[in-house]
Design an enzyme around this catalytic site. Structure first.
Site, mmCIF file in Angstrom:
data_model
loop_
_atom_site.group_PDB
_atom_site.id
_atom_site.type_symbol
_atom_site.label_atom_id
_atom_site.label_comp_id
_atom_site.label_asym_id
_atom_site.label_seq_id
_atom_site.Cartn_x
_atom_site.Cartn_y
_atom_site.Cartn_z
ATOM 1 N N LYS A 1 1.007 -1.379 -0.211
ATOM 2 C CA LYS A 1 0.118 -0.296 -0.093
ATOM 3 C C LYS A 1 0.962 1.360 -0.012
ATOM 4 C CE LYS A 1 -4.081 -1.476 1.603
ATOM 5 N NZ LYS A 1 -5.561 -1.380 2.228
ATOM 6 N N LYS B 1 -4.357 -9.828 -6.524
ATOM 7 C CA LYS B 1 -5.156 -9.832 -5.331
ATOM 8 C C LYS B 1 -6.514 -9.597 -5.858
ATOM 9 C CE LYS B 1 -6.363 -8.014 -0.869
ATOM 10 N NZ LYS B 1 -6.857 -7.901 -0.308
ATOM 11 N N LYS C 1 -10.571 -4.226 -2.950
ATOM 12 C CA LYS C 1 -11.792 -3.297 -2.903
ATOM 13 C C LYS C 1 -11.657 -1.963 -3.414
ATOM 14 C CE LYS C 1 -13.480 -4.260 1.740
ATOM 15 N NZ LYS C 1 -12.886 -3.972 2.340
HETATM 16 N N1 AQP Z 1 -9.005 -11.203 -2.856
HETATM 17 C C1 AQP Z 1 -9.136 -11.914 -1.591
HETATM 18 N N2 AQP Z 1 -9.629 -13.550 -0.863
HETATM 19 C C2 AQP Z 1 -9.538 -13.663 -0.122
HETATM 20 N N3 AQP Z 1 -9.800 -12.664 1.084
HETATM 21 C C3 AQP Z 1 -10.200 -11.727 1.127
HETATM 22 N N4 AQP Z 1 -10.248 -10.581 1.530
HETATM 23 C C4 AQP Z 1 -9.883 -9.415 0.960
HETATM 24 N N5 AQP Z 1 -9.592 -9.893 0.223
HETATM 25 C C5 AQP Z 1 -9.730 -10.912 -0.283
HETATM 26 C C6 AQP Z 1 -10.231 -11.083 3.149
HETATM 27 O O1 AQP Z 1 -11.514 -10.092 3.508
HETATM 28 C C7 AQP Z 1 -11.440 -9.640 4.791
HETATM 29 C C8 AQP Z 1 -11.844 -8.326 5.291
HETATM 30 O O2 AQP Z 1 -10.732 -7.655 4.059
HETATM 31 P P1 AQP Z 1 -10.648 -6.292 5.154
HETATM 32 O O3 AQP Z 1 -11.931 -4.676 4.128
HETATM 33 O O4 AQP Z 1 -10.052 -5.788 5.852
HETATM 34 O O5 AQP Z 1 -9.636 -4.960 3.811
HETATM 35 P P2 AQP Z 1 -8.455 -5.854 2.772
HETATM 36 O O6 AQP Z 1 -7.846 -7.575 3.444
HETATM 37 O O7 AQP Z 1 -6.902 -5.180 2.498
HETATM 38 O O8 AQP Z 1 -9.154 -6.167 1.660
HETATM 39 P P3 AQP Z 1 -9.723 -5.245 0.232
HETATM 40 O O9 AQP Z 1 -10.633 -6.244 -0.977
HETATM 41 O O10 AQP Z 1 -7.852 -5.711 -0.256
HETATM 42 O O11 AQP Z 1 -9.476 -4.187 0.740
HETATM 43 P P4 AQP Z 1 -8.926 -2.918 0.849
HETATM 44 O O12 AQP Z 1 -8.861 -3.335 -1.260
HETATM 45 O O13 AQP Z 1 -9.919 -1.762 0.849
HETATM 46 O O14 AQP Z 1 -7.284 -2.797 1.346
HETATM 47 C C9 AQP Z 1 -10.736 -9.810 5.505
HETATM 48 O O15 AQP Z 1 -10.464 -11.642 6.441
HETATM 49 C C10 AQP Z 1 -9.364 -10.473 4.657
HETATM 50 O O16 AQP Z 1 -8.484 -11.831 4.933
#
Ligand code: AQP
Length: 333
Positions: A113, A196, A199
């Site tokens: 990030k 991955k 969001k």
């Molecule tokens: N691609 C993924 N596959 C499986 N699990 C995933 N998680 C996130 N992306 C995947 C799981 O979802 C939960 C919530 O995640 P988060 O909201 O804390 O943010 P993150 O892990 O940083 O996921 P994002 O979607 O990539 O969000 P942004 O872009 O905002 O950083 C966690 O349990 C995570 O493991």
């Protein structure tokens, strides 16, 4: 003692299929009588990257609605916004004083990030894993169901709990166990099978959102990255084929089958036959959730009540644990 589960999602954007298969669906499966479930909307984590203040409260409601629409039962589980329970931030500070910077520098999510710009990113992004440790330890949670990307943060939370226990010669904090469950622990981007699903990916076509309608889901899957070869007959045939592996993994997870079983059915077929089947499956699983979410969001006052009640219940659990930790550290009272 009843097992206590803690997990959360950031209100940074709509939840996607990765959030659902990697975490949310497992939360729903884990709601059993021998587990006490605490599911947080981690808005303090969300602000580690800039968020629009006009959107944050509504985004928090939307994530809570997604939890409930997916099957989290607010009568059984505690659903609340992280910022409504002060123990998270207070415990974070206490734990930050015993967390080594070197360990935080090694966190891959921080490196991803922050990019090359490590001098200019905020302290919050760097300290994110300490807040996550505080989230879990504020409830003495024993189990944490997350996707694979959170494994490293959870290992750090275990180390921080050990450091506290060793420093103060106590067994106060339990070691939280990661629960990385199901066939799709790391769902990849539909546009690039080596990245991955996220969001915050700029391209909406890289992910399937829980709010996408049937047409959008089908269109995104149709465009998803694959290759010129047909589907292989066995799992070994997915090696070095990231896009193909991703779609088969998603199919397996959605249908709660193994990848080998899926390939028994589709091995040798073209993607033009597999993709519509995958789209149909995704729509069947997600459209009832999307519908329930929009029904719930039509009554924001009901969601707010669930969040307020949840915050009260969470605060009742976390407050005495925080005080005990402060007593162990020797703070005035
Ligand atoms: N691609 C993924 N596959 C499986 N699990 C995933 N998680 C996130 N992306 C995947 C799981 O979802 C939960 C919530 O995640 P988060 O909201 O804390 O943010 P993150 O892990 O940083 O996921 P994002 O979607 O990539 O969000 P942004 O872009 O905002 O950083 C966690 O349990 C995570 O493991």
């Amino acid at each position: 003692m009843k097992k206590r589960i803690f997990s959360g999602m950031q209100p940074t954007n709509n939840l996607h299929l990765g959030n659902y298969l990697g975490a949310l669906r497992n939360w729903v499966d884990l709601q059993q009588d021998d587990y006490e479930c605490i599911f947080c909307v981690v808005d303090l984590h969300a602000i580690t990257v800039p968020q629009e203040s006009e959107r944050l409260a509504q985004a928090t409601r939307e994530i809570a609605a997604a939890y409930i629409a997916a099957g989290v039962d607010p009568e059984k589980a505690i659903i609340f916004p992280q910022s409504a329970v002060p123990a998270h931030s207070q415990l974070m500070w206490m734990l930050a004083t015993m967390t080594q910077m070197g360990k935080l520098e090694r966190m891959t999510q921080f490196k991803d990030k922050a990019g090359k710009n490590t001098e200019r990113v905020g302290l919050g992004l760097f300290a994110y894993p300490v807040l996550m440790a505080a989230d879990i330890l504020a409830y003495k949670a024993t189990h944490v169901p997350v996707g694979e990307d959170q494994k490293q943060h959870l290992e750090l939370a275990r180390e921080i709990a050990s450091t506290f226990n060793t420093r103060y010669k106590t067994d106060f904090f339990p070691q939280p166990e990661p629960q990385i469950l199901g066939a799709a622990t790391r769902v990849m981007s539909l546009k690039d099978g080596t990245k991955k699903m996220s969001k915050s990916d700029e391209s909406d076509n890289s992910r399937i959102n829980l709010t996408d309608d049937a047409e959008k889901i089908a269109a995104k899957i149709k465009k998803a990255q694959t290759d010129a070869e047909p589907l292989p007959h066995d799992v070994a045939g997915l090696k070095e084929r990231a896009g193909a592996d991703n779609l088969v993994t998603i199919y397996a997870a959605l249908s709660r089958r193994g990848k080998a079983d899926v390939l028994k059915e589709f091995g040798g077929q073209q993607w033009s036959a597999f993709k519509p089947a995958l789209a149909e499956l995704a729509v069947k699983e997600l459209s009832p959730i999307t519908e329930r979410m929009s029904d719930l969001l039509a009554h924001p006052e009901k969601i707010d009540k669930i969040l307020r009640d949840g915050a009260e219940r969470a605060d009742t659990l976390a407050r005495p644990i925080l005080r005990d930790a402060m007593d162990i550290m020797g703070f005035w009272k």
